[in-house]
Write a protein that holds these residues in place. Sequence first.
Motif: not given
Length: 882
Positions: A286-300
């Motif tokens: 919840t906090f990660m998405i709120g800070d702009g992270v989106v599900p991907q296949n690399e990195g954060r």
Amino acid sequence: MKWTGLNELREKFLSFYVSKGHTRLPSAPLVPQDEASLLLINSGMAPLKKYFMGLAELPDGNHRATSCQKCIRTPDIENVGHTARHGTYFEMLGNFSFGDYFKEEATTWAWEFCTKVLELPVDRLYVSVFEDDDEAYEIWTKRRGVDPSHMVRMGREDNFWEIGSGPCGPCSEIYFDRGPDKGCGKPDCHVGCECDRFVEFWNLVFTQFNSDGEGHYTPLEHPNIDTGMGLERLACIMQGVDNLFEVDTVQNIMKHICAIAGVEYKKDPQKDISIRVVTDHIRSTTFMIGDGVVPQNEGRGYVLRRLLRRAARHGRLLGINEPFLYKVCETVIKENETAYPDLVQNKDYIIKVIKMEEERFAKTIDGGLAMVNATLDRLQAEGKDVFPGDEAFKLYDTYGFPIDLTREIAAERNVTVDEETFNACMKVQRETAREATRAALGDVAWTEDVLKGKEIHSTFVGYQTMETEATVEAILYSGELTDSVGEGDEATIILSQTPFYAESGGQVGDKGVITCGDTVFEVEDCKKTATGYFAHMGRVKHGVLSTGDTVKAEVNKDRRRAIMRNHSACHLLQSALQSVLGNHVHQAGSYVDDHTCRFDFSHFSAMTAEEIKLVERKVNEMILAAHNVTATEMPIEEARKLGAMALFGEKYGNIVRVVRMEDCSLEFCGGTHVDNTAKLGLFKILKESSVAAGIRRIEATTGWGVLDVLDQDEKLLSDASAAVKAGNHAELPERVTAMAAELKSREKALAAAEQKLASMKVNSLCSGAKEVGGFRVICANVDGTKPEALRTLCDTLRANHPDMIAILGTVCDGKGNVAVSCGADAVKAGVHAGKLVKAITAITGGGGGGRPDSAMGGVGDASKIPDAAAQMDSVILDMLKK
């Protein structure tokens, strides 16, 4: 010591240090803003390095600060859930001194907060110091009044903070004694014991030395203070609970999960593991998405995807077989809304991202789980305990099933995964992909190979000019170096310097000409090799070009200017999108040529017409404001301090080029741009669409491209006006409205005429009725009648004639239909319209049915309608007998 809620504890701490002259800092986003080496913020001091290093000062000039920082740590992710101690998300309270106060003040305030504000019993507090830090020991015992029996000296491993070379120093840790009943029962149980009795909850780091990394320490001129206290751990102490999952705010999240699953915590150890996994991971995500992270296949993005999918899988272990995490995240937001109001602002977006990822994973997990379990069943039946690496790779490569999930499921059945083979398969896949990329690069890779080891210089001067003199350094033809090429030859030319921009960062390469006297080489594209050669690809239109020739290299200026306009528009577009949609918008790719600018960005729903219109307007406002555009090369750290946006995943050197459009945009960029936004003319969005899950695309144009769009629209309007005989464009809406009204009027007139004909038809049909079993039966074909009109005829007959049974067939537009209606008296006597339709359509090879009084069906073979009708008398008589 009084029970205190987690949210209240956070506020108590921050308010206390504000009263001591500290600047209250908001939590930094989990995505590091100026730390390229860090994937996610993992400590309270991580966002503050620039202040500790003296690279920046707080906006108010203060040298002391306090914060409650959101943190994510994932090294122990496999242990989360299996113990009640491990978690990936936590909040870190801290107070910091950037060369201001030191040990005296740090210990004074820490002790005051513990004993006066929190009212923790002094006899249950213990303090550790570094074994050689006599200064700290004396401060704690003689000035803070800590009983020496409650002091512990510890070694470098426990009480000295150091990471390689650089600032470092001794630590003091404060412990809370939870009581003998929480301990191991050993007579020598003390601070540092592995049991749960003594809990370290506050670490005070005294950064007073600089290490050269080889065991030599020199005192810092301005020592710093960096303290960290886990908010959840402090809440455990203040609420008298055993672990973070029983803290009030976290427990409420766990209760929501249990309610959805219909389970109770602490009833089944295996289910407890899953409950804890979901509880922890939904907080993190919840906090990660709120800070702009989106599900991907690399990195954060991969960290986020892994947490979400692990949580979804454990939801299934709890018996939840549908998306549910998006519901639980609402509780996470509610429990944290006072401290983090941005979660409320981004609530709809966060829910949407989580739900979409859950739905996407649901398509993968069932098949993947079945294959994993089938393989595990086979292995255990064969007495084997190693999961084949090639099968794990197939699960990953073909079905998208994560290796870490395969590993975790296998471990639950005491099976290990052959990760050596898995990694070997991955390596082969990467090499195959690399070969494909090399093939796609074509001439670029070939050029790099041929020129390897050659003393050739190739400099780009295209930021300053679009034409220059240069020397031909090398010519490549048919895969080899050559001295010259002639008319009609396709070749690659390397110049000593060039104004041609090479395709990079989404911007296409320049086109133009290279001339030498009467010789003309038409440049169709320009690409840059890995080692920096500018490869001009094209054809000799006239003459002969040789190595060593002095030539004039000239870019197609009109095309370049159009590209510059569209590239500058991309920067303004990103700014406008963030303004309208939110700060979660980040560039996910772009393509810029002389016709359009194409911009891909992170967003999880289609933009509304209103949003598109607003974004377009904001870009045009920035254009018409005539903002100056400047490009400056500077050290990367300086650029980050300015707040320049970088493309995630892009590799940058120590010196970067920063493009600023006054207060509108500040980005790392190596592309070419206009020098004033007014030169874009106008900006028009052509299309908004989806590219991939969570990634949207806008295609737009500027300058002449906008005029081209207007010309096309003008032609469409002219053609439409001519078609409806409108005198001018302004009359078009009125003319179209009038034509629509006229068409509607004609349709009404036609309907009325059809109704009149139907009435006449009814009278005609009634006159031809025959008597069957005491009822009047009409059995007729009314070909050409539409099915709707057929039904209307039947309804009219039924309403006006209670003793009437009407069986009407039609063939219209090549399709046969039959409609049956039975008057009220016929229905009472046992006649059923639906069964009559079934009987007729069965004979003709069609199908249908309906109510006792009204039914309709489709005819298979229309030629059989008369045969079917002939049999209806006997069918009706059978119904009347029953």
